[in-house]
Scaffold this motif. Structure first.
Motif, PDB file in Angstrom:
ATOM      1  N   UNK A  62       0.803  -1.221   0.000  1.00 14.50           N
ATOM      2  CA  UNK A  62       0.000   0.000   0.000  1.00 14.50           C
ATOM      3  C   UNK A  62       0.833   1.267   0.000  1.00 14.50           C
ATOM      4  N   UNK A  63       2.140   1.142  -0.191  1.00 17.90           N
ATOM      5  CA  UNK A  63       3.051   2.290  -0.182  1.00 17.90           C
ATOM      6  C   UNK A  63       2.483   3.471  -0.973  1.00 17.90           C
ATOM      7  N   UNK A  64       2.432   4.642  -0.329  1.00 15.75           N
ATOM      8  CA  UNK A  64       1.973   5.859  -0.981  1.00 15.75           C
ATOM      9  C   UNK A  64       0.481   6.124  -0.865  1.00 15.75           C
ATOM     10  N   UNK A  65      -0.286   5.183  -0.344  1.00 15.92           N
ATOM     11  CA  UNK A  65      -1.738   5.376  -0.207  1.00 15.92           C
ATOM     12  C   UNK A  65      -2.037   6.176   1.046  1.00 15.92           C
ATOM     13  N   UNK A  66      -3.163   6.881   1.040  1.00 13.96           N
ATOM     14  CA  UNK A  66      -3.604   7.629   2.223  1.00 13.96           C
ATOM     15  C   UNK A  66      -5.050   7.274   2.531  1.00 13.96           C
ATOM     16  N   UNK A  67      -5.379   7.313   3.813  1.00 16.57           N
ATOM     17  CA  UNK A  67      -6.716   6.962   4.277  1.00 16.57           C
ATOM     18  C   UNK A  67      -7.189   8.087   5.191  1.00 16.57           C
ATOM     19  N   UNK A  68      -8.404   8.582   4.946  1.00 17.96           N
ATOM     20  CA  UNK A  68      -8.960   9.677   5.745  1.00 17.96           C
ATOM     21  C   UNK A  68      -9.396   9.208   7.117  1.00 17.96           C
ATOM     22  N   UNK A  69      -9.259  10.113   8.085  1.00 16.83           N
ATOM     23  CA  UNK A  69      -9.772   9.911   9.433  1.00 16.83           C
ATOM     24  C   UNK A  69     -10.889  10.909   9.664  1.00 16.83           C
ATOM     25  N   UNK A 138       3.392  11.530  13.689  1.00 20.28           N
ATOM     26  CA  UNK A 138       3.842  10.331  14.405  1.00 20.28           C
ATOM     27  C   UNK A 138       4.005   9.176  13.429  1.00 20.28           C
ATOM     28  N   UNK A 139       5.002   8.349  13.679  1.00 14.48           N
ATOM     29  CA  UNK A 139       5.278   7.168  12.871  1.00 14.48           C
ATOM     30  C   UNK A 139       4.702   5.949  13.580  1.00 14.48           C
ATOM     31  N   UNK A 140       3.850   5.195  12.875  1.00 13.44           N
ATOM     32  CA  UNK A 140       3.245   3.987  13.407  1.00 13.44           C
ATOM     33  C   UNK A 140       3.726   2.802  12.581  1.00 13.44           C
ATOM     34  N   UNK A 141       3.836   1.642  13.224  1.00 10.84           N
ATOM     35  CA  UNK A 141       4.195   0.423  12.507  1.00 10.84           C
ATOM     36  C   UNK A 141       3.289  -0.697  12.983  1.00 10.84           C
ATOM     37  N   UNK A 142       2.752  -1.429  12.041  1.00 10.66           N
ATOM     38  CA  UNK A 142       1.928  -2.601  12.338  1.00 10.66           C
ATOM     39  C   UNK A 142       2.220  -3.627  11.251  1.00 10.66           C
ATOM     40  N   UNK A 143       2.678  -4.814  11.668  1.00 12.11           N
ATOM     41  CA  UNK A 143       3.070  -5.820  10.700  1.00 12.11           C
ATOM     42  C   UNK A 143       4.201  -5.300   9.827  1.00 12.11           C
ATOM     43  N   UNK A 144       4.066  -5.495   8.524  1.00  5.46           N
ATOM     44  CA  UNK A 144       5.068  -5.017   7.568  1.00  5.46           C
ATOM     45  C   UNK A 144       4.758  -3.605   7.078  1.00  5.46           C
ATOM     46  N   UNK A 145       3.741  -2.972   7.670  1.00  5.49           N
ATOM     47  CA  UNK A 145       3.279  -1.658   7.215  1.00  5.49           C
ATOM     48  C   UNK A 145       3.736  -0.562   8.166  1.00  5.49           C
ATOM     49  N   UNK A 146       4.294   0.493   7.583  1.00  7.04           N
ATOM     50  CA  UNK A 146       4.629   1.693   8.359  1.00  7.04           C
ATOM     51  C   UNK A 146       3.721   2.811   7.883  1.00  7.04           C
ATOM     52  N   UNK A 147       3.240   3.584   8.842  1.00  6.82           N
ATOM     53  CA  UNK A 147       2.284   4.659   8.571  1.00  6.82           C
ATOM     54  C   UNK A 147       2.776   5.953   9.173  1.00  6.82           C
ATOM     55  N   UNK A 148       2.391   7.057   8.552  1.00  7.31           N
ATOM     56  CA  UNK A 148       2.607   8.378   9.150  1.00  7.31           C
ATOM     57  C   UNK A 148       1.235   8.976   9.377  1.00  7.31           C
ATOM     58  N   UNK A 149       1.025   9.460  10.594  1.00  6.78           N
ATOM     59  CA  UNK A 149      -0.215  10.131  10.932  1.00  6.78           C
ATOM     60  C   UNK A 149      -0.052  11.612  10.607  1.00  6.78           C
ATOM     61  N   UNK A 150      -0.991  12.162   9.851  1.00  3.89           N
ATOM     62  CA  UNK A 150      -0.974  13.573   9.480  1.00  3.89           C
ATOM     63  C   UNK A 150      -2.278  14.201   9.970  1.00  3.89           C
ATOM     64  N   UNK A 151      -2.174  15.164  10.879  1.00  2.00           N
ATOM     65  CA  UNK A 151      -3.350  15.830  11.439  1.00  2.00           C
ATOM     66  C   UNK A 151      -3.737  17.029  10.583  1.00  2.00           C
ATOM     67  N   UNK A 152      -5.017  17.174  10.325  1.00  2.00           N
ATOM     68  CA  UNK A 152      -5.539  18.399   9.727  1.00  2.00           C
ATOM     69  C   UNK A 152      -6.044  19.299  10.852  1.00  2.00           C
ATOM     70  N   UNK A 153      -6.857  18.713  11.733  1.00  2.00           N
ATOM     71  CA  UNK A 153      -7.407  19.463  12.861  1.00  2.00           C
ATOM     72  C   UNK A 153      -6.453  19.396  14.045  1.00  2.00           C
ATOM     73  N   UNK A 154      -6.505  20.420  14.875  1.00  2.00           N
ATOM     74  CA  UNK A 154      -5.656  20.460  16.066  1.00  2.00           C
ATOM     75  C   UNK A 154      -5.894  21.737  16.844  1.00  2.00           C
ATOM     76  N   UNK A 155      -4.972  22.054  17.731  1.00  2.00           N
ATOM     77  CA  UNK A 155      -5.144  23.228  18.592  1.00  2.00           C
ATOM     78  C   UNK A 155      -5.184  24.531  17.796  1.00  2.00           C
ATOM     79  N   UNK A 156      -4.539  24.557  16.628  1.00  2.00           N
ATOM     80  CA  UNK A 156      -4.486  25.786  15.839  1.00  2.00           C
ATOM     81  C   UNK A 156      -5.663  25.955  14.876  1.00  2.00           C
TER      82      UNK A 156
END
Length: 165
Positions: A62-69, A138-156
Motif C-alpha cells: 500500500x506504499x503511498x496510499x492515504x486513508x482519511x480519518x 507520528x510514525x506507526x508500525x503494524x506488521x510489515x506496514x509503516x504509517x505516518x499520521x498527518x493531522x488536519x485538525x488540532x489546537x491551531x
C-alpha cells in the motif's frame, strides 16, 4: 506535451471513469469520478464528519496510499467493516479492530488506542500498550506496514462545528 492522469499510479483506470478536457490549454487531462462515486463519498463523509487527518502508508504493502480519518473513533483493520480499512495485503494487520485513532473535536486532540489486534502496534518504535496522545507526524508500525499520521485538525485549527452522529 501533456500529462494524462487516470486512476492511481500503476493501476488501470476504474470502469466508468471519464476524462475531462484539457485544463487551461496545457494538455493535462484529469480523471473525473462518476456521479455515483461522488454520492457514495458524500454519504461516507456524512457518517464520520469532515476529514480530520490521514494515515499515509510510508512502507510496506500500500506504499503511498492515504486513508482519511474522521471525528470520533476511527477503528482500523483490514476488514471492510472497519471505519479505516488497511487492506493492502499485509496479513499481519488484524481483520477487525487492530487499533483505533480517536479525534476529540471538543478538545481538538487525537488519541491512539489499542484494539483487539494480536500483533502489536508500534509508535516511534515503542509498543502501544495503553491509550496515548497522538502527535502530528507520528510514525506507526503494524506488521510489515509503516504509517505516518498527518493531522488536519488540532489546537491551531478545526472545523467550525463538531458534527453530531
Amino acid at each position: 506535451m501533456g500529462t494524462t492522469l487516470i486512476g492511481e499510479p500503476g493501476k488501470p483506470a476504474r470502469s466508468g471513469t471519464t476524462l475531462a478536457g484539457p485544463v487551461g490549454g496545457s494538455g493535462t487531462r484529469l480523471a473525473a469520478p462518476l456521479i455515483a462515486e461522488q454520492d457514495a463519498d458524500a454519504a461516507s463523509v456524512g457518517a464520520r464528519g469532515p476529514v480530520t487527518g490521514w494515515l499515509v502508508v510510508t512502507e510496506g504493502p500500500g506504499l503511498g496510499r492515504s486513508i482519511e480519518l474522521g471525528y470520533g473513533m476511527n477503528i482500523v483493520g483490514r476488514g471492510a467493516s472497519n471505519r479505516v480499512v488497511l487492506d493492502f495485503g499485509d496479513e499481519q494487520i488484524s481483520q477487525d479492530d487492530h487499533f483505533r485513532i480517536a479525534y476529540d473535536g471538543t478538545h481538538r486532540r487525537f488519541h491512539l488506542v489499542p484494539g483487539r489486534g494480536t500483533n502489536l502496534v508500534y509508535v516511534a518504535g515503542a509498543p502501544l500498550l495503553s491509550p496515548l496522545d497522538l502527535a502530528d507526524r507520528a510514525e506507526l508500525a503494524v506488521g510489515a506496514t509503516k504509517l505516518r499520521f498527518v493531522a488536519l485538525c488540532g489546537s491551531d485549527w478545526a472545523w467550525p462545528t463538531t458534527p453530531t452522529a
